[in-house]
Design a protein around this motif. Structure first.
Motif, PDB file in Angstrom:
ATOM      1  N   PHE A  60       0.852  -1.192   0.000  1.00 41.53           N
ATOM      2  CA  PHE A  60       0.000   0.000   0.000  1.00 41.53           C
ATOM      3  C   PHE A  60       0.881   1.232   0.000  1.00 41.53           C
ATOM      4  O   PHE A  60       2.016   1.150   0.450  1.00 41.53           O
ATOM      5  CB  PHE A  60      -0.898  -0.011   1.241  1.00 41.53           C
ATOM      6  N   PRO A  61       0.396   2.370  -0.473  1.00 37.51           N
ATOM      7  CA  PRO A  61      -0.928   2.651  -1.022  1.00 37.51           C
ATOM      8  C   PRO A  61      -1.121   2.035  -2.406  1.00 37.51           C
ATOM      9  O   PRO A  61      -0.164   1.849  -3.142  1.00 37.51           O
ATOM     10  CB  PRO A  61      -0.939   4.179  -1.119  1.00 37.51           C
ATOM     11  N   ILE A 349      -6.457   3.192  -1.857  1.00 35.42           N
ATOM     12  CA  ILE A 349      -6.505   2.619  -0.509  1.00 35.42           C
ATOM     13  C   ILE A 349      -5.160   2.871   0.149  1.00 35.42           C
ATOM     14  O   ILE A 349      -4.111   2.561  -0.412  1.00 35.42           O
ATOM     15  CB  ILE A 349      -6.743   1.096  -0.525  1.00 35.42           C
ATOM     16  N   THR A 350      -5.212   3.486   1.320  1.00 34.53           N
ATOM     17  CA  THR A 350      -3.966   3.718   2.032  1.00 34.53           C
ATOM     18  C   THR A 350      -4.157   3.313   3.481  1.00 34.53           C
ATOM     19  O   THR A 350      -5.287   3.184   3.955  1.00 34.53           O
ATOM     20  CB  THR A 350      -3.522   5.189   1.914  1.00 34.53           C
ATOM     21  N   ASP A 351      -3.063   3.074   4.162  1.00 29.46           N
ATOM     22  CA  ASP A 351      -3.167   2.700   5.563  1.00 29.46           C
ATOM     23  C   ASP A 351      -2.690   3.850   6.446  1.00 29.46           C
ATOM     24  O   ASP A 351      -1.815   4.617   6.071  1.00 29.46           O
ATOM     25  CB  ASP A 351      -2.383   1.412   5.858  1.00 29.46           C
ATOM     26  N   VAL A 352      -3.316   3.962   7.595  1.00 30.98           N
ATOM     27  CA  VAL A 352      -2.917   4.997   8.539  1.00 30.98           C
ATOM     28  C   VAL A 352      -1.724   4.455   9.310  1.00 30.98           C
ATOM     29  O   VAL A 352      -1.803   3.384   9.903  1.00 30.98           O
ATOM     30  CB  VAL A 352      -4.077   5.332   9.497  1.00 30.98           C
ATOM     31  N   LEU A 459      -1.753  10.065  10.198  1.00 29.39           N
ATOM     32  CA  LEU A 459      -0.689  10.097   9.210  1.00 29.39           C
ATOM     33  C   LEU A 459      -0.921   8.964   8.217  1.00 29.39           C
ATOM     34  O   LEU A 459      -0.931   7.792   8.599  1.00 29.39           O
ATOM     35  CB  LEU A 459       0.649   9.929   9.933  1.00 29.39           C
ATOM     36  N   CYS A 460      -1.172   9.319   6.960  1.00 27.43           N
ATOM     37  CA  CYS A 460      -1.543   8.310   5.970  1.00 27.43           C
ATOM     38  C   CYS A 460      -0.415   8.093   4.978  1.00 27.43           C
ATOM     39  O   CYS A 460       0.232   9.045   4.538  1.00 27.43           O
ATOM     40  CB  CYS A 460      -2.784   8.746   5.198  1.00 27.43           C
ATOM     41  N   TYR A 532      -7.392   0.895   7.361  1.00 22.33           N
ATOM     42  CA  TYR A 532      -7.346   1.309   5.964  1.00 22.33           C
ATOM     43  C   TYR A 532      -8.408   2.351   5.670  1.00 22.33           C
ATOM     44  O   TYR A 532      -9.558   2.219   6.088  1.00 22.33           O
ATOM     45  CB  TYR A 532      -7.578   0.105   5.048  1.00 22.33           C
ATOM     46  N   ILE A 533      -8.006   3.378   4.927  1.00 21.66           N
ATOM     47  CA  ILE A 533      -9.015   4.349   4.505  1.00 21.66           C
ATOM     48  C   ILE A 533      -9.006   4.434   2.978  1.00 21.66           C
ATOM     49  O   ILE A 533      -8.015   4.110   2.328  1.00 21.66           O
ATOM     50  CB  ILE A 533      -8.772   5.748   5.122  1.00 21.66           C
TER      51      ILE A 533
END
Ligand SMILES: *Cc1c(COP(=O)(O)O)cnc(C)c1O
Length: 638
Positions: A60-61, A349-352, A459-460, A532-533
């Motif tokens: 990711f992202p 899609i990214t993770d915090v 923080l992404c 994930y956001i």
């Protein structure tokens, strides 16, 4: 958790308001995709997509493309035009084109061409590189290829090559001098061009791209120039080549009235030209069909107050009404919708990767002999705080103590330790004040800011400049939501920051209902559990406009197809690797191979001098080379 439900989550995040029928929150609290609106049984769960991506070992992202969504939107636009045309008993046809500048990725253009084949859906290009692309991409002789933008001699020759190959290529004249150039080359090659004229409209669009129309517009011909063009073509014996009238009053039209006004003006120009003996076959209404990014269905800049159906009805009926009044034939309608075709099909899609809490660091504030009066004052305020106090007064006093403390520190009256205590006590008070107003209807103005100053930053693992350029450049609002845990009450107020070293690299504009806010509730991060956001509606422009700020390159991509034989209803058809560090460095003129050998030489020298043992040296060399060929973003999974 009884005060929380999926309905509450929907109210907060508005997934189905901006989802365009493709996205909603499932019963299990995960965001789900229904890529084929006509078959609601196909339902893809984002959690399953994330699991599959991890299983494939993709970092990711990630950009996720739902090819079915793209196909559905192409079909949607074309069938909507067809049904409105039938209902209105409009005598002309619809022959749309997709403007490739909105997303030029080969896979996207290929999918659109394929899905559009039954409708003879064509392509639009606005530059030489795009023209070279569309010449090769759509070989259907029944579809249109529309060429806008400024043109040189090579451009004209390429267009005429297309004519020679039997294609319906329309050169839209943006500037009178282009006409002279085109006619000269067409005569030299003995090929009849298909010519369009772009009208500089007096009607202005509504929204951010308002200046695409109006007299100071960058593109298009004035009425006098259009008449001159028609007459020049007649003199040259090429009247029969003038086939299309084009106008485009701006992208993301927020107000349907702009569409109605443009149709009236455009239809009048068409009708008058017809009566002057120039029998145009096509009227091209350009792009502008908007997307409801904030889900408010309003004239907000990131929304629009109409549906695709209403837009199409205004185009078709608007044209019909004027033509019938003037007694001229109904032309074939062309539109160049780009945003509406591609926006929904991709998301990021990214993770915090962490939380930056404001003012959460605390030091011991207990009484110490000989401490300064300022510390005592503010501690007293904290100790005596109760709900009956006048909160505005508490706020004023606390703020004053803190300001005085900073001055006193600068004058060497307070120690660093004392200033730290005052700061700690101040924020303890602010947290209580905020809690006091948590459910209040009215919050004094000074205290409204507290929500923001006490909120967190998540923080992404992404770069705003690469993946959401418009949120930075033009304050475009894009929906951002957690992809899972929607069945839990989100209790951390936060804004989002990216991993670039740029303080502009953040997202702090969200919508809740019709309101634009600077913080959005998200869920508390759990240790050892990724959060994930999704950043949605990135398929139009955002996908292809990103820059290389901080040398973060293109994202890994997964292409997803629905597949109803599969229990999870989807499969990953393709993984396209994003930029490696080497890739981005090469673009900046570095030579990664030389860099690796330079670093290796340095390491060897340290090994030779006994500073590093040989085994260690090999390990460091390999590590550097691995990082060079690795992904530019943070590695958050092993
Ligand atoms: C950008 C552009 C479009 C696409 O507009 P959308 O608002 O994305 O539909 C269409 N035609 C022309 C001439 C353009 O410049």
């Amino acid at each position: 958790m009884s005060d929380w439900s999926i309905e509450e989550a929907e109210k907060l995040y508005g997934v189905s308001r901006w989802g365009g029928g493709y996205f909603e929150i499932g019963e299990n609290g995960n965001v789900q995709v229904t890529p084929v609106p006509s078959d609601n049984s196909i339902r893809i769960d984002f959690k399953a997509v994330i699991d599959e991506i991890r299983e494939e070992g993709v970092q990711f992202p990630v950009v996720v493309r739902f090819h079915d969504v793209l196909r559905s939107q192409v079909a949607n636009l074309n069938t909507t035009f067809r049904s409105v045309i039938a209902e209105a008993e409009y005598q002309g046809k619809y022959q749309g084109v997709y403007p490739v500048k909105v997303n030029q990725m080969r896979e996207v253009v290929e999918e659109i061409v394929d899905a559009g084949a039954p409708f003879n859906y064509g392509l639009e290009a606005g530059s030489k590189a795009e023209l070279i692309t569309v010449l090769a991409m759509n070989i259907n002789e029944d579809s249109l290829t529309v060429l806008n933008g400024y043109k040189d001699e090579e451009f004209m020759r390429l267009a005429l090559l297309g004519r020679k190959l039997g294609r319906k290529i329309v050169v839209v004249v943006e500037k009178y001098s282009e006409l002279i150039l085109l006619v000269r080359i067409a005569k030299e090659l003995g090929i009849d061009p298909i010519i369009g004229v772009r009208s500089k409209m007096t009607v202005k669009g509504r929204g951010k791209w308002e200046s695409s129309g109006g007299e100071r517009a960058k593109f298009g011909l004035t009425i006098a120039e259009i008449i001159k063009t028609a007459r020049y073509l007649k003199e040259q014996g090429l009247s029969h080549c003038l086939k299309l009238l084009h106008f485009h009053i701006g992208s993301q039209l927020t107000d349907i009235r702009a569409v109605k006004e443009a149709m009236t003006e455009g239809a009048r120009i068409y009708a008058e030209l017809h009566k002057m003996g120039f029998e145009l076959e096509y009227v091209d209404v350009g792009g502008g069909l908007g997307i409801d990014y904030d889900g408010s269905n309003s004239t907000n800049e990131s929304s629009r107050n109409y549906s695709m159906q209403e837009y199409v009805a205004d185009v078709v009926y608007g044209m019909k009404e004027v033509c019938d009044l003037e007694g001229v034939p109904h032309p074939t309608l062309v539109s160049e919708s780009g945003r509406a075709i591609t926006a929904h099909h991709s998301c990021v899609i990214t993770d915090v990767v962490g939380e930056i809490r404001s003012n959460s660091a605390e030091i011991d504030t207990s009484v110490k002999a000989g401490e300064h009066l300022f510390v005592k004052n503010i501690r007293e305020l904290v100790d005596t705080f109760d709900q009956q106090m006048n909160m505005q007064e508490v706020f004023n006093d606390a703020s004053q103590y803190k300001e005085q403390a900073v001055d006193a520190f600068k004058l060497r009256v307070l120690t660093l330790e004392e200033l730290g205590k005052i700061e700690t006590l101040y924020w303890q008070l602010m947290t209580r004040l905020k809690a006091h107003y948590a459910d209040a209807e009215y919050v004094p103005e000074d205290l409204q800011e507290l929500d923001y100053s006490l909120s967190s930053q998540y923080l992404c693992n992404f770069s705003v400049f690469q993946s959401a350029a418009d949120t930075w450049a033009i304050d475009q609002l894009l929906p951002v939501v957690p992809l899972t845990r929607m069945n839990e009450k989100p209790d951390v107020n936060c804004s989002l920051v990216d991993i670039t070293c740029d303080s502009d690299g953040k997202i702090d504009q969200f919508t809740i209902g019709r309101e634009i806010t600077d913080i959005l509730p998200m869920h508390k991060l759990h240790k050892d559990e990724p959060y994930y956001i999704g950043l949605f509606l990135t398929g139009a422009y955002q996908d292809v406009m990103g820059d290389m700020h901080n040398l973060f390159g293109r994202l890994n991509e997964v292409h997803i197809f629905s597949y109803d034989d599969d229990p999870q209803d989807f499969y990953i058809e393709e993984v396209v690797k994003g930029s490696s560090v080497e890739d981005v460095l090469s673009i900046m003129q570095y030579n990664p191979r030389a860099m690796a050998s330079d670093v290796k030489r340095l390491i060897d020298r340290h090994v030779a001098s006994g500073n590093m043992n040989p085994r260690e040296g090999v390990r460091w060399t390999d590590f550097y080379e691995n990082c060079l060929s690795g992904y530019t973003y943070l590695k958050t999974q092993s």
